[in-house]
Design a protein around this motif. Structure first.
Motif, short mmCIF file in Angstrom:
data_model
loop_
_atom_site.label_atom_id
_atom_site.label_comp_id
_atom_site.label_asym_id
_atom_site.label_seq_id
_atom_site.Cartn_x
_atom_site.Cartn_y
_atom_site.Cartn_z
N ARG A 199 0.80 -1.23 0.00
CA ARG A 199 0.00 0.00 0.00
C ARG A 199 0.83 1.28 0.00
NH1 ARG A 199 -5.27 -1.14 3.48
NH2 ARG A 199 -3.83 -0.82 5.19
N THR A 224 0.49 -7.32 -1.99
CA THR A 224 -0.18 -7.69 -0.74
C THR A 224 -1.68 -7.78 -1.00
OG1 THR A 224 -0.36 -5.37 -0.11
CG2 THR A 224 1.53 -6.59 0.76
N ARG A 225 -2.39 -8.32 -0.01
CA ARG A 225 -3.83 -8.52 -0.20
C ARG A 225 -4.62 -7.23 -0.46
NH1 ARG A 225 -8.12 -12.24 3.14
NH2 ARG A 225 -8.59 -10.48 4.46
N VAL A 238 0.08 -12.31 -2.44
CA VAL A 238 0.99 -13.25 -1.79
C VAL A 238 0.69 -13.24 -0.30
CG1 VAL A 238 3.43 -13.67 -1.23
CG2 VAL A 238 2.80 -12.85 -3.52
N ILE A 240 -0.62 -15.71 3.45
CA ILE A 240 -1.24 -16.90 4.02
C ILE A 240 -2.56 -17.24 3.34
CG2 ILE A 240 -2.41 -15.64 5.91
CD1 ILE A 240 -0.85 -18.73 6.94
N SER A 241 -3.32 -16.22 2.93
CA SER A 241 -4.59 -16.50 2.27
C SER A 241 -4.45 -16.38 0.75
CB SER A 241 -5.67 -15.53 2.77
OG SER A 241 -5.29 -14.20 2.49
N GLY A 254 7.09 -0.96 -0.22
CA GLY A 254 5.96 -0.31 0.45
C GLY A 254 5.04 -1.32 1.10
N SER A 256 4.22 -3.34 4.82
CA SER A 256 4.49 -3.12 6.25
C SER A 256 5.05 -4.34 6.97
CB SER A 256 3.21 -2.66 6.95
OG SER A 256 2.20 -3.65 6.80
N GLN A 260 0.25 -11.91 8.15
CA GLN A 260 -0.43 -12.67 7.09
C GLN A 260 0.35 -12.62 5.78
OE1 GLN A 260 -1.98 -10.32 8.94
NE2 GLN A 260 -3.60 -11.37 10.04
N HIS A 261 1.07 -11.54 5.55
CA HIS A 261 1.91 -11.48 4.34
C HIS A 261 3.20 -12.26 4.56
CE1 HIS A 261 3.10 -9.94 0.45
NE2 HIS A 261 4.31 -9.77 0.96
N ASN A 275 11.06 0.42 2.51
CA ASN A 275 9.94 1.01 3.24
C ASN A 275 10.46 2.30 3.88
OD1 ASN A 275 8.01 1.59 5.41
ND2 ASN A 275 7.16 -0.42 4.93
N ASP A 293 11.97 6.03 0.21
CA ASP A 293 10.73 6.17 -0.54
C ASP A 293 10.81 5.29 -1.80
OD1 ASP A 293 8.67 7.06 -2.22
OD2 ASP A 293 8.71 9.05 -1.30
N ILE A 294 9.81 4.41 -1.98
CA ILE A 294 9.85 3.53 -3.16
C ILE A 294 9.91 4.32 -4.47
CG2 ILE A 294 8.85 1.33 -2.40
CD1 ILE A 294 6.07 2.45 -2.98
C1 LIG Z 1 -7.67 -13.38 7.63
C2 LIG Z 1 -6.71 -12.43 6.96
C3 LIG Z 1 -5.91 -12.93 5.96
C4 LIG Z 1 -5.01 -12.08 5.32
N1 LIG Z 1 -4.21 -12.60 4.35
C5 LIG Z 1 -3.28 -11.80 3.78
C6 LIG Z 1 -2.38 -12.31 2.79
O1 LIG Z 1 -2.43 -13.50 2.43
N2 LIG Z 1 -1.50 -11.47 2.24
C7 LIG Z 1 -1.39 -10.14 2.59
O2 LIG Z 1 -0.54 -9.44 2.05
N3 LIG Z 1 -2.23 -9.64 3.54
C8 LIG Z 1 -3.17 -10.43 4.11
N4 LIG Z 1 -4.00 -9.88 5.04
C9 LIG Z 1 -3.94 -8.43 5.30
C10 LIG Z 1 -2.80 -8.07 6.24
O3 LIG Z 1 -3.25 -8.18 7.58
C11 LIG Z 1 -2.32 -6.62 6.02
O4 LIG Z 1 -3.41 -5.75 6.11
C12 LIG Z 1 -1.63 -6.41 4.67
O5 LIG Z 1 -0.64 -7.38 4.46
C13 LIG Z 1 -1.00 -5.04 4.65
O6 LIG Z 1 -0.64 -4.74 3.33
P1 LIG Z 1 0.45 -3.63 3.03
O7 LIG Z 1 1.73 -3.99 3.69
O8 LIG Z 1 0.44 -3.44 1.55
O9 LIG Z 1 -0.21 -2.30 3.60
P2 LIG Z 1 0.10 -1.47 4.92
O10 LIG Z 1 0.06 -2.31 6.12
O11 LIG Z 1 -0.79 -0.28 4.86
O12 LIG Z 1 1.62 -1.00 4.73
C14 LIG Z 1 2.06 -0.06 3.79
C15 LIG Z 1 3.53 0.21 4.09
O13 LIG Z 1 4.03 1.05 3.06
C16 LIG Z 1 4.94 1.96 3.64
N5 LIG Z 1 5.00 3.11 2.74
C17 LIG Z 1 4.04 4.05 2.52
N6 LIG Z 1 4.45 4.91 1.57
C18 LIG Z 1 5.69 4.51 1.20
C19 LIG Z 1 6.64 4.99 0.25
N7 LIG Z 1 6.38 6.06 -0.54
N8 LIG Z 1 7.83 4.36 0.15
C20 LIG Z 1 8.11 3.27 0.92
N9 LIG Z 1 7.24 2.76 1.82
C21 LIG Z 1 6.04 3.37 1.95
C22 LIG Z 1 4.37 2.28 5.01
O14 LIG Z 1 5.40 2.68 5.88
C23 LIG Z 1 3.76 0.95 5.41
O15 LIG Z 1 4.67 0.20 6.21
C24 LIG Z 1 -4.92 -10.71 5.70
C25 LIG Z 1 -5.73 -10.24 6.72
C26 LIG Z 1 -6.60 -11.08 7.33
C27 LIG Z 1 -7.48 -10.54 8.44
#
Ligand SMILES: Cc1cc2nc3c(=O)[nH]c(=O)nc-3n(C[C@H](O)[C@H](O)[C@H](O)COP(=O)(O)OP(=O)(O)OC[C@H]3O[C@@H](n4cnc5c(N)ncnc54)[C@H](O)[C@@H]3O)c2cc1C
Length: 309
Positions: A199, A224-225, A238, A240-241, A254, A256, A260-261, A275, A293-294
């Motif tokens: 994200r 990510t999801r 990519v 667990i789910s 980017g 976190s 689950q990831h 990140n 920053d990505i």
């Molecule tokens: C039952 C269940 C199953 C799930 N299964 C999965 C699964 O299989 N896979 C999965 O991925 N998720 C899964 N999730 C969701 C998981 O819990 C997280 O919400 C998800 O992995 C977070 O995705 P993210 O890292 O993209 O987003 P975020 O958690 O929002 O992280 C975004 C990161 O980007 C960084 N960032 C922001 N801007 C920049 C920038 N410009 N440059 C560099 N870094 C930046 C931030 O610092 C932050 O750390 C599941 C959730 C549940 C409840």
């Protein structure tokens, strides 16, 4: 301790066969593969002592596959029925266990002899804990997650091929249309290098910056999801789910580092993360971290790699 190994996914069947072979060798027992793709010798070359070959099964449907697996179980009288934890395997396994009135352990990634029992491990609670289980029923049905075990080097082996005579029932569903899956999702499962988006990306168009890096590295692109399930920018994710991966190099952009990831990437040989938040959890599970920053780091990496080339 005999094993009956079944998966409609050949590669996964070979991975399971390798582990069954190892376990059977310790106890001097037998490994039997149920073969539905008409190439029984391949399964013997991958570790089976016997291959039960079934003809005329056609494309997957529960009723015919259920009948064939139950017949094979009848013939072999295995102690363990090992199935691939694919969508189909997970659909079939509990039905087989229920029909036989035996235990079923799902999505296991480890299987070892311990104190005379076969003990399995699997992730629970979204990947945050590990459950260790065994079942005393005979047989026990176990589904194995993809890439939990390495397949053997194929070698010419001698084994017995048996044609399994079975009355195949009519499928209980009618296939109206078959559509090709987008190539990308299978690419990521088999890729040696993966770059994944999280994200930290602000817009779908911005994912393009990963394509250039992916081309230079010969990598597949994942995410990510939220990028897939919530924003719909890609058709799989990519974790667990989603897809569990095991590349030599996994680059997160980017992301976190939520459990689950991470549960889906923990078998990667090297994890590199970009990140901009120094305290992001992903840095703790990474071999190399870039706090940045990505939108700056990815183009800089592309430039540096191009200059080197
Ligand atoms: C039952 C269940 C199953 C799930 N299964 C999965 C699964 O299989 N896979 C999965 O991925 N998720 C899964 N999730 C969701 C998981 O819990 C997280 O919400 C998800 O992995 C977070 O995705 P993210 O890292 O993209 O987003 P975020 O958690 O929002 O992280 C975004 C990161 O980007 C960084 N960032 C922001 N801007 C920049 C920038 N410009 N440059 C560099 N870094 C930046 C931030 O610092 C932050 O750390 C599941 C959730 C549940 C409840």
């Amino acid at each position: 301790m005999s094993f009956l190994v079944i998966s409609e996914d050949r590669e996964l069947a070979f991975q399971i066969l390798a582990k069954a072979r190892e376990l059977a060798d310790v106890k001097g027992s037998e490994v039997v593969a149920l073969v539905t793709d008409g190439a029984p010798q391949d399964y013997i070359n991958q570790g089976a002592d016997k291959a039960l070959s079934v003809k005329g099964l056609g494309s997957y449907a529960v009723a015919p596959y259920r009948a064939v697996v139950l017949k094979a179980s009848d013939e072999v009288a295995p102690e363990y029925i090992l199935m691939g934890a694919t969508k189909r395997g997970k659909e079939l396994a509990p039905r087989i266990a229920a029909a036989l009135g035996v235990g079923c352990m799902n999505e296991c990634y480890s299987m070892e002899h311990e104190d005379g029992k076969l003990v399995v491990k699997k992730l629970t609670y979204g990947g945050s804990t590990i459950a260790t289980e065994y079942s005393s029923s005979v047989p026990t049905v176990i589904t194995i997650s993809p890439r939990s075990f390495e397949k053997l080097e194929a070698a010419e082996r001698v084994g017995e091929v048996i044609e399994l005579e079975v009355e195949i029932p009519e499928p209980d569903v009618k296939v109206i249309e078959v559509r090709e899956k987008p190539k990308s999702s299978s690419d990521v499962e088999n890729a040696d290098i993966i770059i994944s988006a999280g994200r930290g990306f602000k817009a779908k168009e911005d994912l393009k910056i990963l394509d250039e890096l992916a081309e230079i590295l010969g990598a597949a692109v994942g995410c990510t999801r939220p990028i897939s399930a919530d924003l719909g920018w890609m058709d799989f994710w990519v974790g667990i789910s989603g897809k569990k991966v095991k590349p030599s190099l996994y680059i997160t952009c980017g992301i976190s580092g939520q459990i689950q990831h991470v549960a889906g990437i923990r078998d990667s040989k090297i994890i590199v993360s970009i990140n901009n938040d120094e305290s992001a959890g992903i840095h703790k599970v990474s071999d190399y971290s870039i706090v940045g920053d990505i939108y700056e780091v990815v183009p800089a990496l592309v430039k540096a790699l191009k200059e080197r080339a």
